[in-house]
Scaffold this motif. Structure first.
Motif, short mmCIF file in Angstrom:
data_model
loop_
_atom_site.label_atom_id
_atom_site.label_comp_id
_atom_site.label_asym_id
_atom_site.label_seq_id
_atom_site.Cartn_x
_atom_site.Cartn_y
_atom_site.Cartn_z
N SER A 40 1.10 -1.27 0.02
CA SER A 40 0.25 0.07 -0.03
C SER A 40 0.66 0.90 0.01
N ASN B 267 -0.14 3.08 -4.28
CA ASN B 267 -1.66 2.28 -4.18
C ASN B 267 -2.64 2.66 -3.18
N HIS B 268 -3.54 2.17 -3.22
CA HIS B 268 -4.81 2.90 -2.25
C HIS B 268 -4.70 2.04 -1.50
N ASP B 269 -4.77 2.01 -0.26
CA ASP B 269 -5.25 1.58 1.20
C ASP B 269 -6.21 0.29 0.94
N PRO C 214 -9.33 5.05 -7.55
CA PRO C 214 -8.53 4.55 -6.86
C PRO C 214 -8.39 2.99 -6.89
N CYS D 210 -5.08 -0.31 -7.01
CA CYS D 210 -3.52 -1.09 -6.27
C CYS D 210 -3.27 -2.23 -7.86
#
Length: 392
Positions: free
Chosen positions: A183, A307-309, A349, A351
Motif C-alpha cells: 500500500s 496504491n490506495h489502502d 482508486p 492497486c
C-alpha cells in the motif's frame, strides 16, 4: 445470482493450453510501443468472440472490452499492457521472437494472455453483477507520452467508468503462484535527463587551446553521485544513474561536445523536486567551472505509483482466498522501476500488484521469458477479483 462460490484455480485449468498458445504467439510476434496493431487486433477478435462490447483505437492501439451481468451498478477496470522492447532475444526457446531486435523482455505477452484468460472465464460464468472493463493498453515501455497518458487524454474513465482499477506485473525471483502487494508508494517516479556539454574542439596535442567536454563530462559523472548521498535525506530513496556517455570519434581530436543521458528515480514528490533542482544547479555550475556550457533537457517521466489502502487490502484478501496466506506477501519493499499505471491511480482508486515469475532472468534482459505456469494463476485471480468486487 445463484453462484455461491468464486473462481478457483481448478475452474481455469482447461484454459491453460489455449492461453499458452496465445502467449507464445504474441512472444513470436512482438510489437514495440505505438506499433501494437497486430496484438490489438488479436485481442479485439478474441474479446468479440467471447461476447464483449469492444472499443478499439483508444489512445493509439488501446482496446477496451466491456461485459455486463446482472443488475449491479458498480464497475471495475482491469488493465494489461501489450508492448515489447527493442532488445535482441537470447532465450533459445522454440517460439522466440521472429522479429530481429524486438522481444517481449518484460512479460507483457503474459499480462495480455492472462487477462484474455480472465475474459473467457468471466464470459462463461458471468458470476458477477455489474460492469467489467478489460483495458489492454499500448506503449507502457516508452517512458513518456505513454499509452496510459493518451488513453486518459481520450477520456478513458468517462467513456468506461470504473469505481476502481487494478493491474499487475510479473516479478522474477519470486515463485510462480505467489503474489506481492504494498500500500502507498510502490514504484518510483522516473525522469530522463539529457545533458550536452558544449566545449571548444581542438588538437589533442594542444589541450590548453581547447575546452575539453570529455573532461567535464567525466568529472560530472562522479559529481552527480553526490546528490543522492549529500542532498537527499538518508531515510528517503533516490537513484541517479548515468546510462550513456558519448563524445568524440578520434583519439587525437578534442571534440566540441559530449552528451550524457541519465535516469533519475524517486518515491516522493518533494525528493523528485530536490533532485531536479540539484542536478540543474550542479551541471550548469560544474560546466562553467571548466569554461564550458551545459545544455539540459529534463524530461519528466512517470510519476510515483501510489496504491490506495482500501483497494490494496481488498486485492490482498482475494489473493489469500485464492492462493492461501502463505503465498501472499503483504508488504513488498518499494520497487525502483517505474510504471505508467501510476497515471490511472491518480484518477481512480486501485492497486498495482506483482505476480511471481519463478527463477527467470531479470526483466529487460535478452534471456528473460515469461513463465507460462503463471497464466492460470493470473487468469483465476483477475476473475475472482472481479467476482468479489462485483458480488451480487
Amino acid at each position: 445470482m445463484t453462484h455461491k462460490t468464486h473462481c478457483t484455480l481448478d475452474d481455469v485449468v482447461d484454459l491453460e493450453p489455449g492461453l499458452r498458445e496465445i502467449r507464445q504467439h504474441l512472444h513470436q510476434h512482438p510489437e514495440l510501443s505505438n506499433e501494437e496493431s497486430a496484438t490489438a487486433a488479436l485481442v479485439a477478435d478474441k474479446l468479440r468472440a467471447l461476447g464483449y462490447q469492444v472499443t478499439t483505437g483508444v489512445g493509439g492501439y488501446g482496446v477496451v472490452g466491456t461485459l455486463r451481468s446482472g443488475p449491479g451498478t458498480r464497475s471495475i477496470g482491469i488493465r494489461a499492457d501489450m508492448d515489447a522492447l527493442p532488445i535482441t532475444e537470447q532465450t533459445g526457446v522454440s517460439y522466440a521472437s521472429q522479429t530481429p531486435g524486438k522481444m517481449h523482455a518484460c512479460g507483457h505477452d503474459g499480462h495480455t494472455s492472462m487477462l484474455l484468460g480472465a475474459a473467457e472465464q468471466l464470459a462463461r460464468s458471468k458470476n458477477f453483477s455489474g460492469t467489467v472493463h478489460l483495458i489492454f493498453q499500448p506503449a507502457e515501455e516508452i517512458g513518456f507520452n505513454s499509452g496510459a497518458e493518451r488513453m486518459l487524454a481520450e477520456k478513458l474513465f468517462d467513456r468506461f467508468p470504473c469505481d476502481a482499477v487494478y493491474g499487475l506485473h510479473n516479478h522474477p525471483g519470486y515463485p510462480v503462484g505467489k503474489m506481492m502487494f504494498r500500500s502507498g508508494p510502490f514504484m518510483a517516479a522516473c525522469d530522463t535527463v539529457n545533458i550536452t556539454i558544449h566545449g571548444k574542439g581542438g588538437h589533442a596535442a594542444r589541450p590548453h587551446m581547447a575546452v575539453d567536454p570529455i573532461l567535464v563530462a567525466g568529472s560530472l559523472v562522479v559529481s552527480l553521485q553526490s546528490i543522492v548521498s549529500r542532498s537527499i535525506d538518508p531515510n528517503e530513496t533516490a537513484v541517479v544513474t548515468i546510462g550513456s556517455l558519448h563524445a568524440g570519434h578520434a583519439s587525437n581530436v578534442i571534440p566540441e561536445t559530449a552528451r550524457l543521458e541519465m535516469s533519475v528515480r524517486s518515491f516522493d514528490a518533494g525528493v523528485r523536486k530536490i533532485l531536479e533542482d540539484r542536478i540543474r544547479t550542479l551541471v550548469e555550475n560544474h560546466a562553467a567551472g571548466y569554461g564550458a556550457r551545459a545544455e539540459i533537457d529534463y524530461v519528466p517521466g512517470y510519476p510515483v505509483l501510489v496504491n490506495h489502502d482500501r483497494e490494496t487490502a481488498f486485492a490482498c484478501e482475494v489473493a489469500k482466498e485464492l492462493l492461501g496466506e502463505e503465498n501472499v506477501v503483504e508488504n513488498l519493499p518499494p520497487i525502483s522501476g517505474s510504471e505508467d499505471f501510476a497515471y490511472f491511480l491518480q484518477q481512480k482508486p486501485g492497486c498495482f500488484l506483482r505476480l511471481g515469475n519463478g527463477d527467470s532472468a531479470a526483466l529487460h534482459n535478452p534471456a528473460y521469458n515469461f513463465n507460462d505456469e503463471s497464466l492460470t494463476f493470473g487468469a483465476a485471480y483477475w476473475t475472482r477479483l472481479v467476482e468479489r468486487y462485483l458480488a451480487d
